[in-house]
Write an enzyme that holds these catalytic residues in place. Sequence first.
Site, PDB file in Angstrom:
ATOM      1  N   TRP A 137      37.640  36.464 -58.045  1.00 26.54           N
ATOM      2  CA  TRP A 137      37.011  35.139 -58.174  1.00 26.54           C
ATOM      3  C   TRP A 137      36.176  34.889 -56.919  1.00 26.54           C
ATOM      4  CZ3 TRP A 137      39.362  29.979 -56.480  1.00 26.54           C
ATOM      5  CH2 TRP A 137      38.529  28.928 -56.866  1.00 26.54           C
ATOM      6  N   ASP A 218      47.758  34.199 -57.659  1.00 30.30           N
ATOM      7  CA  ASP A 218      46.843  33.163 -58.123  1.00 30.30           C
ATOM      8  C   ASP A 218      47.005  33.038 -59.635  1.00 30.30           C
ATOM      9  OD1 ASP A 218      44.798  31.502 -58.820  1.00 30.30           O
ATOM     10  OD2 ASP A 218      43.223  32.609 -57.766  1.00 30.30           O
ATOM     11  N   ALA A 220      45.871  30.828 -62.633  1.00 33.25           N
ATOM     12  CA  ALA A 220      44.959  29.748 -63.015  1.00 33.25           C
ATOM     13  C   ALA A 220      44.781  29.648 -64.533  1.00 33.25           C
ATOM     14  CB  ALA A 220      43.593  29.950 -62.347  1.00 33.25           C
ATOM     15  N   LYS A 253      42.678  24.519 -66.251  1.00 32.41           N
ATOM     16  CA  LYS A 253      42.187  25.221 -67.441  1.00 32.41           C
ATOM     17  C   LYS A 253      43.143  24.991 -68.613  1.00 32.41           C
ATOM     18  CE  LYS A 253      39.505  27.044 -64.413  1.00 32.41           C
ATOM     19  NZ  LYS A 253      38.200  27.633 -64.294  1.00 32.41           N
TER      20      LYS A 253
HETATM   21  N1  PMP Z   1      41.741  30.958 -59.229  1.00 32.79           N
HETATM   22  C1  PMP Z   1      40.967  31.525 -60.154  1.00 32.79           C
HETATM   23  C2  PMP Z   1      41.126  32.973 -60.443  1.00 32.79           C
HETATM   24  C3  PMP Z   1      40.010  30.757 -60.822  1.00 32.79           C
HETATM   25  O1  PMP Z   1      39.234  31.337 -61.743  1.00 32.79           O
HETATM   26  C4  PMP Z   1      39.885  29.391 -60.513  1.00 32.79           C
HETATM   27  C5  PMP Z   1      38.873  28.521 -61.204  1.00 32.79           C
HETATM   28  N2  PMP Z   1      37.700  29.072 -61.554  1.00 32.79           N
HETATM   29  C6  PMP Z   1      40.734  28.850 -59.549  1.00 32.79           C
HETATM   30  C7  PMP Z   1      41.654  29.660 -58.933  1.00 32.79           C
HETATM   31  C8  PMP Z   1      40.685  27.409 -59.100  1.00 32.79           C
HETATM   32  O2  PMP Z   1      40.629  26.471 -60.051  1.00 32.79           O
HETATM   33  P1  PMP Z   1      40.745  24.912 -59.765  1.00 32.79           P
HETATM   34  O3  PMP Z   1      40.561  24.696 -58.311  1.00 32.79           O
HETATM   35  O4  PMP Z   1      39.712  24.288 -60.597  1.00 32.79           O
HETATM   36  O5  PMP Z   1      42.142  24.555 -60.177  1.00 32.79           O
END
Ligand code: PMP
Length: 397
Positions: A137, A218, A220, A253
């Site tokens: 990411w 991570d 998400a 998400k």
């Molecule tokens: N980690 C990954 C792999 C992601 O794709 C994303 C969002 N694109 C995030 C973390 C963070 O998302 P958010 O801060 O919107 O919760």
Amino acid sequence: MNTTLLAAPLFATLKNQPSDSLLELIQLFRADPRAEKIDLGVGVYKDEQGRTPVMAAVKQAESALLSAQESKSYLGTAGDMGFVDALIAVVFGEARRGDRSLSGLQTPGGTGALRLAAELLNRARPGVTVWVGSPTWINHFPIFQDAGLKISEYKYFDRDTQSLTFTALRKALETAQTGDVVLLHAGCHNPTGADLSADQWREIAALCAERSLLPLIDMAYQGLGHGLEDDADALRNLLSVVPDALIAYSCNKNFALYRDRVGALFYQCADETRRERLRGNLIHLARTLWSMPPDHGAAVVRLILNDAALTQVWTDELATMRGRVRNLRAALAMAHPGLSFLTRQNGLFSTLPLSPEQVLDLRTTHGIYMASSGRVNLAGLATAQVPALAKALKPFL
Ligand code: PMP
């Protein structure tokens, strides 16, 4: 400070930063008058009509919140602990609720959780190395760098063969020093959709335990791969093998709460004294970063998870989202055998083996928009657009 710097007008010494190419892509897409245009750029779930709707479970919880909420007074730096506790059951399993070796705090999204984790790591061991598989990411590198961590990069995925380069990951972990940090995507890898198999996870978990490496997971996209429970299996197995781990979680998400910024940083730490020190430092860091996380979205998630009927509405909607993306993957693979790899991958994303020139050609000739890396968000597609996309990709794949 150097006198030339002091003599410069304020801010003149700042370096220009690259603009966000995905935001530029959104603007180009909006300005494109072609009716048949396709947006595979932006990283959010979209339905068949190209909308990112508020989920029905969220709407219901919001109206309950509106009538029942009596105060918006401060909750505290750790945020809504009812939210954190309810989420523990979803992420780690009901059995770990109340398990003192595992806890967490609410953060502004997954990004906030990652930044907080990075700040904590740098405080614990200034300049500690974090091993990051490439590609990853886009925000991982700047988050870790800005917090002062050192990044060691290894190749995670080969775009041309659409396969994981697992030996590079194994080798990276065999090379890492005791106490180094290993960043891993829990599932629905962004940007490739390529996840580790259960056996590969087991191998990585054993290496982390044996070599005293700290996993930073991570997560998400829980529920957007195979299902809420299935998507958590690898993480739960890992945590049964390693004593300590950090887990950065996003609800943005799977609850479609994006702009409400809902997330949590969880930690597993077997030793009580170290665990309390860890929590104290997380609270201290969060206090200086955002003081308190935004409440609304987390309160909504808590209400959903603490009400069996609302939980059912939410899991059904999540299943529909997951099913739509799976169906699109299958339909594209059927329409063009060169895209069969899509069915082996999970979540919204895939990185197509296209050159930046081919990406540009798709945009100018067909009105198909994607990142210049070839990353596509499959949820940007309506089922009726599958044949057009498959046809446009034929000359290149
Ligand atoms: N980690 C990954 C792999 C992601 O794709 C994303 C969002 N694109 C995030 C973390 C963070 O998302 P958010 O801060 O919107 O919760």
